[in-house]
Motif scaffolding. Structure first.
Motif, PDB file in Angstrom:
ATOM      1  N   PRO A 172      49.657  34.487  21.011  1.00  0.00           N
ATOM      2  CA  PRO A 172      49.355  35.850  21.494  1.00  0.00           C
ATOM      3  C   PRO A 172      50.286  36.288  22.627  1.00  0.00           C
ATOM      4  CG  PRO A 172      47.332  34.592  21.205  1.00  0.00           C
ATOM      5  CD  PRO A 172      48.468  33.633  21.029  1.00  0.00           C
ATOM      6  N   SER A 173      50.687  35.345  23.476  1.00  0.00           N
ATOM      7  CA  SER A 173      51.579  35.704  24.578  1.00  0.00           C
ATOM      8  C   SER A 173      52.930  36.196  24.063  1.00  0.00           C
ATOM      9  CB  SER A 173      51.789  34.495  25.497  1.00  0.00           C
ATOM     10  OG  SER A 173      52.346  33.397  24.772  1.00  0.00           O
ATOM     11  N   ILE A 194      55.689  43.302  22.417  1.00  0.00           N
ATOM     12  CA  ILE A 194      55.166  44.660  22.616  1.00  0.00           C
ATOM     13  C   ILE A 194      55.700  45.244  23.918  1.00  0.00           C
ATOM     14  CG2 ILE A 194      53.070  46.012  23.038  1.00  0.00           C
ATOM     15  CD1 ILE A 194      51.596  44.111  21.147  1.00  0.00           C
ATOM     16  N   ALA A 195      55.686  44.430  24.995  1.00  0.00           N
ATOM     17  CA  ALA A 195      56.188  44.911  26.284  1.00  0.00           C
ATOM     18  C   ALA A 195      57.674  45.238  26.216  1.00  0.00           C
ATOM     19  CB  ALA A 195      55.915  43.857  27.358  1.00  0.00           C
ATOM     20  N   LEU A 196      58.451  44.391  25.527  1.00  0.00           N
ATOM     21  CA  LEU A 196      59.890  44.648  25.395  1.00  0.00           C
ATOM     22  C   LEU A 196      60.155  45.899  24.573  1.00  0.00           C
ATOM     23  CD1 LEU A 196      61.243  41.015  24.809  1.00  0.00           C
ATOM     24  CD2 LEU A 196      61.454  42.398  26.873  1.00  0.00           C
ATOM     25  N   GLY A 215      59.404  48.851  26.764  1.00  0.00           N
ATOM     26  CA  GLY A 215      60.490  48.993  27.739  1.00  0.00           C
ATOM     27  C   GLY A 215      61.740  49.582  27.112  1.00  0.00           C
ATOM     28  N   ALA A 216      62.069  49.145  25.873  1.00  0.00           N
ATOM     29  CA  ALA A 216      63.246  49.686  25.193  1.00  0.00           C
ATOM     30  C   ALA A 216      63.087  51.174  24.909  1.00  0.00           C
ATOM     31  CB  ALA A 216      63.490  48.918  23.887  1.00  0.00           C
ATOM     32  N   ILE A 217      61.886  51.580  24.496  1.00  0.00           N
ATOM     33  CA  ILE A 217      61.638  53.004  24.238  1.00  0.00           C
ATOM     34  C   ILE A 217      61.778  53.814  25.514  1.00  0.00           C
ATOM     35  CG2 ILE A 217      59.877  54.677  23.535  1.00  0.00           C
ATOM     36  CD1 ILE A 217      58.800  52.541  21.619  1.00  0.00           C
TER      37      ILE A 217
END
Length: 292
Positions: free
Chosen positions: A23-24, A30-32, A35-37
């Motif tokens: 899950p991590s 998801i966080a990356l 951030g890219a968006i």
């Protein structure tokens, strides 16, 4: 029968169970992605705004897809200002600074990494300490120096200071050079090579990945340099691309459509250089991080 079953099991490997994704790791992706968006959003908005007229830029709610698409903004922005001249100024200044910094930086890095002399460690620490001095501290003294030698409003103010000194480049190249085996230098010395010959024929060919990475960083920083051009240049014929874009901003009215179109055109060289050289950036930074 039992023996046959065992032999078949030995021949046919048991299907491997699918590896579960932690899950991590999912949260990290998801966080990356978010951030890219967020990082690419200003660039996409710039492109969208460059194809709008003034009424659509400040429309509420925001207009994401221009209607109609105003392609003439690119032609008008390019002809409204001497962009051809500014592109040439930015290009040749950047190329000269990159070549000069790689040459002087690699020589300094070789001296700090391989040549032993009294006080070399202390001198290198002082050299790196200059990276902590804010640029704002040196602006006025450097401006006065350029004024005394009559270099104001010339490209020498952008080329010479940047070409002669870059502590970051020296640091990265030194880390890479320290990992080069000493036996190569000793073999060159046995063949009668002097220190400069060793640097030119042995060291430089081996540090090409690091030179490529540092060169790209210097290219991006020099091409996008706005503050120095703003301080030292005053004649439009000498302007670089970032400084010329600033001229679209008027005292009372700013033509945002033209400015966004010009900004989109101006980033094309940087994007092309990065796309073709991103492998060298990653390889060079990785190697400089594990060497030494």
């Amino acid at each position: 029968m039992k023996t046959n079953t065992q032999s078949i099991n030995q021949v046919i490997p048991v299907a491997k169970t699918k590896k579960k994704i932690a899950p991590s790791r999912i949260l990290l992706h998801i966080a990356l992605t978010i951030g890219a968006i967020i990082m690419v959003f200003p660039f996409l908005w710039t492109i969208s705004s460059s194809l709008k007229d003034m009424s659509q830029i400040f429309a509420v709610p925001p207009v994401w897809i221009p209607d109609p698409i105003v392609w003439s903004n690119y032609v008008d922005s390019f002809t409204a200002m001497p962009f051809g001249r500014a592109y040439w100024n930015s290009f040749y200044i950047t190329v000269v600074v990159v070549v000069a910094q790689l040459f002087t930086g690699s020589m300094a890095a070789y001296a700090f990494a391989k040549l032993r002399f009294r006080g070399s460690g202390l001198l290198f620490i002082l050299f790196l300490a200059t990276m902590m001095i804010p640029k704002q501290v040196t602006m006025i003294p450097l401006y006065l120096i350029m004024d005394k030698i009559n270099w104001l409003d010339t490209h020498l103010t952008l080329i010479v200071p940047g070409a002669l000194f870059n502590a970051f480049a020296v640091f990265l190249l030194r880390q890479f050079i320290r990992g080069i085996p000493k036996e190569l230098e000793e073999a060159a010395v046995m063949d009668g090579a002097n220190p400069f010959r060793i640097y030119w024929s042995v060291i430089l060919p081996l540090i090409r990945p690091a030179l490529a990475a540092v060169g790209i960083f210097i290219f991006m920083g020099t091409y996008n340099n706005f503050i120095d051009a703003l301080i030292y240049l005053s004649t439009p014929e000498n302007f670089t691309v970032p400084l010329l874009l600033n001229n679209f901003k008027g005292l009372y009215v700013t033509n945002w459509s033209y400015m966004m179109a010009g900004a989109t055109i101006s980033v094309v060289p940087v994007i092309i250089v990065y796309l073709f050289a991103q492998r060298h950036i990653i390889e060079g930074v990785t190697l400089t991080g594990i060497k030494g």
